[in-house]
Design an enzyme around this catalytic site. Structure first.
Site, PDB file in Angstrom:
ATOM      1  N   ASP A   1      -8.140  -8.196  -3.954  1.00 20.53           N
ATOM      2  CA  ASP A   1      -7.428  -7.478  -3.659  1.00 20.53           C
ATOM      3  C   ASP A   1      -7.695  -5.994  -4.692  1.00 20.53           C
ATOM      4  O   ASP A   1      -6.936  -6.248  -5.459  1.00 20.53           O
ATOM      5  CB  ASP A   1      -6.226  -6.481  -3.390  1.00 20.53           C
ATOM      6  CG  ASP A   1      -6.035  -5.097  -2.826  1.00 20.53           C
ATOM      7  OD1 ASP A   1      -6.587  -4.219  -2.881  1.00 20.53           O
ATOM      8  OD2 ASP A   1      -4.990  -4.814  -3.502  1.00 20.53           O
TER       9      ASP A   1
ATOM     10  N   HIS B   1      -7.109  -6.902   0.693  1.00 18.69           N
ATOM     11  CA  HIS B   1      -5.538  -5.864  -0.089  1.00 18.69           C
ATOM     12  C   HIS B   1      -4.804  -6.081   1.901  1.00 18.69           C
ATOM     13  O   HIS B   1      -3.525  -6.067   1.550  1.00 18.69           O
ATOM     14  CB  HIS B   1      -6.126  -4.405   0.431  1.00 18.69           C
ATOM     15  CG  HIS B   1      -5.261  -3.613   0.621  1.00 18.69           C
ATOM     16  ND1 HIS B   1      -4.899  -3.233  -0.379  1.00 18.69           N
ATOM     17  CD2 HIS B   1      -5.206  -2.120   1.428  1.00 18.69           C
ATOM     18  CE1 HIS B   1      -4.145  -2.019  -0.218  1.00 18.69           C
ATOM     19  NE2 HIS B   1      -4.187  -1.852   0.767  1.00 18.69           N
TER      20      HIS B   1
ATOM     21  N   ASP C   1       0.818  -0.912   0.060  1.00 15.95           N
ATOM     22  CA  ASP C   1       0.056   0.250   0.660  1.00 15.95           C
ATOM     23  C   ASP C   1       0.919   1.164   0.020  1.00 15.95           C
ATOM     24  O   ASP C   1       1.425   1.106  -1.423  1.00 15.95           O
ATOM     25  CB  ASP C   1      -1.133  -0.375   1.330  1.00 15.95           C
ATOM     26  CG  ASP C   1      -2.482   1.081   0.980  1.00 15.95           C
ATOM     27  OD1 ASP C   1      -2.583   1.018   0.317  1.00 15.95           O
ATOM     28  OD2 ASP C   1      -1.679   2.097   2.246  1.00 15.95           O
TER      29      ASP C   1
END
Length: 318
Positions: free
Chosen positions: A260, A290, A131
């Site tokens: 995700d 995710h 991320d």
């Protein structure tokens, strides 16, 4: 708790008795770019420094939005044969939290982590990033000077966007949601991004850094800082980083999950552009969302250990 009028520090009591997080805190003061709070107060960044301090290998774990080093609580003991460092980005975890949303910029976060790496003089780094950890970490890997400190890179559910390409609908939906919030239920956000059933104590731990919405400026701003247009202030920095990444021959591994919608397909893009990805056992982590560190921490750690052992650096061969 306030360090000055523009910077908040979550009380240590908020982190008492967290499930599976017995680690000793470490802190370092980072430069204040001058406009945060009174401009004189340095920003305190929290990090974990665990494992074998004599190891020639250092693993740097960078989290994303809106998590913190708690995300890596199962990684740290399982990687104890190496030196393991997990950072709390400014605005998250036990690190200081500027109050004003305008104090959060992409490049400030890159500069802060670069300062952290240089102050601790970290070298022979195996980066694991996901991320926002990827947005920060990959720009640093692609930056002259600091990029030489990275021996290997493993990316999970992340990338380095320039705003020049198509943006996933999954991310646009998340961005639009975040833009409408004045307060974020972080525990529920994490829960929504995992496949497993989360324990209430785990959700509480993700909420712990944020006693109220005043502490959440970073969590609310991060989705809006991702470059989705070519004119984003950080787009050119990332384009420059990509020039080096396209010549990055050191080992580069992708470990993306199968569930995700935000980052689906970015692993194939990384593999097609970065030469260091060749001949690496890129793996899809199944039954993971995710936040795949929550869903499959032990499986990911096994891949990381094999990645390091199968790609010995010069330092580890000495």
């Amino acid at each position: 708790m306030s360090t000055d009028t523009g910077i908040l520090r979550t009380p240590e009591s908020a982190f008492n008795n967290l499930l599976d997080y017995p680690f000793r805190p470490n802190y370092i003061d980072l430069a204040n770019p001058g406009s945060i709070g009174n401009g004189r107060t340095k920003l305190r960044l929290h990090y974990l420094d665990e494992g074998n301090k004599n190891s020639p290998e250092t693993i740097l774990l960078l989290h994303g939005e809106p998590s913190w080093s708690y995300l890596y609580r199962h990684f740290v003991p399982a990687l104890s044969q190496y030196r393991v460092i997990a950072v709390d980005l400014i605005g998250f975890g036990k690190s200081d939290k500027p109050v004003n949303k305008e104090d959060y910029t992409y490049q400030r976060h890159v500069d802060w982590i670069r300062e952290f790496i240089e102050k601790l003089n970290l070298n022979n780094i195996t980066l694991f990033c996901q991320d926002w950890g990827s947005l920060i970490g990959l720009q640093l890997v692609g930056t002259d000077g600091v990029g030489d400190r990275f021996a290997r890179v493993a990316v999970a559910n992340g990338g380095l966007p320039t705003g020049d390409g198509k943006v996933s609908q999954g991310f646009l939906q998340w961005r639009n949601f975040a833009a409408q919030q004045t307060e974020m239920d972080v525990g529920n956000v994490i829960k929504f991004g995992v496949v497993k059933d989360m324990k209430p104590e785990e959700m509480d731990a993700y909420n712990a850094p944020f006693p109220n919405e005043k502490y959440q400026a970073g969590a609310l701003m991060f989705p809006l800082l991702v470059p989705i247009t070519p004119e984003n202030p950080s787009s050119e920095y990332n384009r420059q980083a990509w020039k080096n990444l396209k010549n990055f021959h050191r080992p580069f591994l992708t470990l993306f999950s199968d569930s995700d919608p935000i980052t689906a397909g970015l692993d194939k893009a990384l593999q097609s552009m970065i030469p260091g990805t060749k001949n690496q056992p890129h793996t899809t982590i199944t039954e993971a969302g995710h936040f795949l560190q929550e869903d499959k921490p032990h499986e990911i750690v096994e891949h990381l250990i094999k990645f390091i052992k199968n790609n010995p650096s010069v330092s580890s061969r000495l």
